[in-house]
Design an enzyme around this catalytic site. Structure first.
Site, mmCIF file in Angstrom:
data_model
loop_
_atom_site.group_PDB
_atom_site.id
_atom_site.type_symbol
_atom_site.label_atom_id
_atom_site.label_comp_id
_atom_site.label_asym_id
_atom_site.label_seq_id
_atom_site.Cartn_x
_atom_site.Cartn_y
_atom_site.Cartn_z
ATOM 1 N N SER A 21 0.825 -1.456 0.457
ATOM 2 C CA SER A 21 -0.194 -0.211 -0.350
ATOM 3 C C SER A 21 1.148 1.261 0.080
ATOM 4 O O SER A 21 0.881 2.333 -0.367
ATOM 5 C CB SER A 21 -0.986 -0.037 1.465
ATOM 6 O OG SER A 21 -1.770 -1.029 1.124
ATOM 7 N N ARG A 25 1.243 4.535 -2.807
ATOM 8 C CA ARG A 25 1.395 6.151 -2.830
ATOM 9 C C ARG A 25 2.434 6.291 -2.639
ATOM 10 O O ARG A 25 2.505 7.980 -3.325
ATOM 11 C CB ARG A 25 0.309 5.872 -1.366
ATOM 12 C CG ARG A 25 -1.091 5.200 -1.639
ATOM 13 C CD ARG A 25 -0.943 4.964 0.628
ATOM 14 N NE ARG A 25 -1.884 4.711 0.851
ATOM 15 C CZ ARG A 25 -3.357 3.372 0.055
ATOM 16 N NH1 ARG A 25 -2.439 2.208 -0.124
ATOM 17 N NH2 ARG A 25 -3.954 2.913 0.192
ATOM 18 N N GLY A 93 -6.375 -3.400 -8.259
ATOM 19 C CA GLY A 93 -7.408 -2.746 -7.785
ATOM 20 C C GLY A 93 -6.909 -1.193 -6.823
ATOM 21 O O GLY A 93 -7.588 0.000 -7.243
ATOM 22 N N ARG A 121 -14.131 -6.195 -10.798
ATOM 23 C CA ARG A 121 -14.223 -5.704 -9.486
ATOM 24 C C ARG A 121 -15.219 -4.512 -9.067
ATOM 25 O O ARG A 121 -14.836 -3.542 -10.439
ATOM 26 C CB ARG A 121 -13.233 -5.517 -9.392
ATOM 27 C CG ARG A 121 -12.046 -6.517 -8.757
ATOM 28 C CD ARG A 121 -10.903 -6.995 -7.685
ATOM 29 N NE ARG A 121 -10.756 -7.194 -6.770
ATOM 30 C CZ ARG A 121 -9.475 -6.011 -6.617
ATOM 31 N NH1 ARG A 121 -8.540 -6.195 -6.880
ATOM 32 N NH2 ARG A 121 -9.566 -5.696 -5.274
ATOM 33 N N SER A 167 -13.007 1.614 2.872
ATOM 34 C CA SER A 167 -12.364 1.426 2.060
ATOM 35 C C SER A 167 -11.805 1.951 1.750
ATOM 36 O O SER A 167 -11.166 3.471 1.986
ATOM 37 C CB SER A 167 -13.185 1.173 0.231
ATOM 38 O OG SER A 167 -12.156 0.360 -0.312
ATOM 39 N N GLN A 169 -8.308 2.722 -0.357
ATOM 40 C CA GLN A 169 -8.895 2.292 -1.616
ATOM 41 C C GLN A 169 -9.945 4.279 -2.113
ATOM 42 O O GLN A 169 -9.867 4.403 -3.407
ATOM 43 C CB GLN A 169 -8.945 1.200 -2.516
ATOM 44 C CG GLN A 169 -7.978 0.753 -2.717
ATOM 45 C CD GLN A 169 -8.377 -0.569 -3.246
ATOM 46 O OE1 GLN A 169 -9.148 -1.081 -4.189
ATOM 47 N NE2 GLN A 169 -7.117 -1.856 -3.406
ATOM 48 N N ASP A 316 -7.090 -8.259 4.811
ATOM 49 C CA ASP A 316 -5.889 -8.627 3.242
ATOM 50 C C ASP A 316 -5.907 -10.419 4.367
ATOM 51 O O ASP A 316 -5.021 -10.572 3.837
ATOM 52 C CB ASP A 316 -4.742 -8.244 3.306
ATOM 53 C CG ASP A 316 -5.339 -7.031 2.164
ATOM 54 O OD1 ASP A 316 -6.247 -7.412 2.063
ATOM 55 O OD2 ASP A 316 -4.668 -6.305 1.757
ATOM 56 N N LYS A 343 -13.119 -9.315 -4.012
ATOM 57 C CA LYS A 343 -11.134 -8.999 -3.822
ATOM 58 C C LYS A 343 -10.508 -9.627 -5.086
ATOM 59 O O LYS A 343 -11.363 -9.744 -6.346
ATOM 60 C CB LYS A 343 -10.229 -9.612 -2.596
ATOM 61 C CG LYS A 343 -10.937 -8.882 -1.237
ATOM 62 C CD LYS A 343 -10.395 -7.259 -1.511
ATOM 63 C CE LYS A 343 -10.376 -6.826 0.055
ATOM 64 N NZ LYS A 343 -10.262 -5.364 -0.205
ATOM 65 N N ARG A 347 -12.645 -14.273 -1.716
ATOM 66 C CA ARG A 347 -11.777 -15.360 -0.623
ATOM 67 C C ARG A 347 -12.736 -16.319 -0.202
ATOM 68 O O ARG A 347 -11.837 -17.062 0.430
ATOM 69 C CB ARG A 347 -11.181 -14.332 -0.236
ATOM 70 C CG ARG A 347 -9.785 -13.018 -1.281
ATOM 71 C CD ARG A 347 -8.659 -12.544 -0.529
ATOM 72 N NE ARG A 347 -8.008 -11.984 -1.317
ATOM 73 C CZ ARG A 347 -7.129 -10.939 -1.336
ATOM 74 N NH1 ARG A 347 -7.486 -9.943 -0.051
ATOM 75 N NH2 ARG A 347 -6.078 -11.192 -2.366
#
Ligand code: S3P
Length: 436
Positions: A21, A25, A93, A121, A167, A169, A316, A343, A347
């Site tokens: 992550s 970024r 994603g 997704r 989220s 994201q 995750d 995801k 999952r």
């Protein structure tokens, strides 16, 4: 296809790769800065390379300095250029959703696509608020799926938005779009999700106001370059070792330099609550991100209840927690985890199917799993469902159980390319007699 033999013991030290992550970024924000930024311990895995290639296609220069160091030379907040090809987020994603926030604010046209999994997704969760900000953003099937199209518009306005899903994201897409908005943008979410974007925006001199699970960004016209970003080790990658070492009797493993941002440490709280012996030493900071050295020793586990409140802090890690639950005494109930169905693969379904092949009984609910433990596992031929976290969780089940062959396990390259090499190294090391 990867063949995995059970390990008798797990001892030594494993340095996990850089946080996925934070690596994403760091490229995105460095690409928008006025001065070059050196990124240390960048995760050279497929997902982050997708972000890197997209930014290069948008005119950003990036040079690899050393194995995991990168120099990114951005052209400022308004310096991206129209790409001559379709941008490809691959399986990522994070690349697609975060980049969408940036592309919505550009004065040029772009198209963003991904692989078969990513194109299935949900994208309405970002496209709907981005269009409320004035973005001319579209996707396949009434803007529900990628490929996505971004057209130049009249400029973005600030927005006050409550996201129905916790989220990072979604939140990050809107924060990045907020950099280009005419006024402040406020985003709130049901539970605080990982806050790496917020911390990194502050590192780049952007003014934010934060309160509980809400954040407001004030556009500032310019990003100040920090010179250097140091990416901590990824706690989501460390999680596989934490569970493996907990489950395999006689193990003792040190994992130096792991990011322990409180929005990510749900796995430590949950495993410790189940009886795992994990200690944190040498706590420090890499920029604004907290870091520590983790040490884990084998121990017996008891079952746990995992609900919606903690879920964003370990989203995750559910696949590997499901494996831990198979070895824990009692009934583990995971609920509020419906997001796992959207995801890289579904999952929840993948865990039921693949752990089932190892002889495990895992019950599936609409938004979670119920697992009675302990359960004996057997050797099995499994499939990774093209999902890196499923492949890695199955690998841990195989190491602590009776072994497995996992087809499609190459997908670990998405987040942890060296995992199987590390398993062989540590396996050999651990089979040597202990020094007295
Ligand atoms: C991520 C956020 C999470 C997580 C993903 C990485 C990020 O997704 O599952 O692996 O870097 O922002 P959601 O925000 O969709 O929950």
């Amino acid at each position: 296809m990867q063949s995995i033999s059970p390990l008798r013991r797990l001892t030594g030290q494993v340095t996990v790769p850089g946080d996925k992550s934070i690596s994403h970024r760091s490229i995105l924000l460095a690409s928008l800065a006025e001065k070059p930024v050196r990124i240390r311990n960048f995760l050279r895995a497929e997902d982050c390379l997708s972000t890197l290639r997209c930014m290069q296609a948008l005119g950003v220069k990036a040079d690899r300095l050393a194995d995991s160091d990168l120099l990114v030379e951005g052209n400022g907040l308004y310096g991206l250029t129209e790409p001559s090809t379709v941008l490809d987020a691959g399986n990522s994603g994070t690349t697609m959703r975060l980049l969408a926030g940036i592309l919505a604010g550009q004065p040029f046209m772009s198209v963003l696509t991904g692989d078969a999994s990513l194109c299935q997704r949900p994208m309405a969760r970002i496209l709907a608020p981005l269009s409320r900000m004035g973005g001319r953003v579209y996707g396949r099937e009434q803007s529900r799926y990628a490929p996505l199209v971004f057209l130049p518009g009249e400029g973005l306005q600030g927005l006050s938005y409550h996201s129905p899903v916790a989220s990072a994201q979604v939140k990050s897409a809107l924060l990045l779009a907020g950099l280009y908005a005419g006024g402040p943008t406020r985003i709130s979410e049901p539970v605080l999700s990982r806050d790496h974007t917020e911390l990194m925006l502050e590192t780049f001199g952007v003014r934010l106001e934060r309160q509980d699970a809400a954040v407001t960004i004030y556009p500032c016209g310019k990003l100040a370059a920090p010179g250097e970003i140091v990416v901590p080790g990824d706690i989501s990658s460390a999680a596989f070792w934490l569970v493996a070492a907990t489950l395999i009797p006689g193990s003792r493993l040190v994992l130096p330099n792991v990011g322990v941002n409180p929005t990510r440490t749900g796995i430590l709280d949950m495993l410790t609550g189940m009886g795992a012996r994990i200690t944190l030493a040498n706590r420090r900071y890499a920029g604004r991100e907290p870091v520590a050295d983790l040490e884990v020793e084998a121990s017996r586990l008891v079952a746990a209840t995992i609900g919606a409140e903690i879920l964003p802090r370990l989203i995750d890690e559910i696949p590997v927690l499901a494996v831990a639950a198979l070895f824990a005494k009692g009934r583990t109930i995971i609920s509020g985890a419906g997001e796992l169905r959207v995801k890289e693969t579904d999952r929840l379904r993948a865990l039921v199917t693949e752990l089932g092949k190892m002889g495990a009984q895992v019950a599936e609910t609409a938004d979670g799993l119920v697992i009675e433990g302990p359960q004996p596992l057997q050797f099995a031929a499994c499939d990774a469902h093209a999902d890196h976290r499923i492949a890695l969780a199955l690998a841990v089940a195989a190491l602590a159980g009776k072994g497995a062959v996992i087809s499609g396990a190459e997908c670990v390259a998405i987040s942890y390319p060296g995992f199987f090499t590390e398993v062989s190294r540590i396996g050999q090391l651990s089979s040597q007699p202990e020094e007295s």
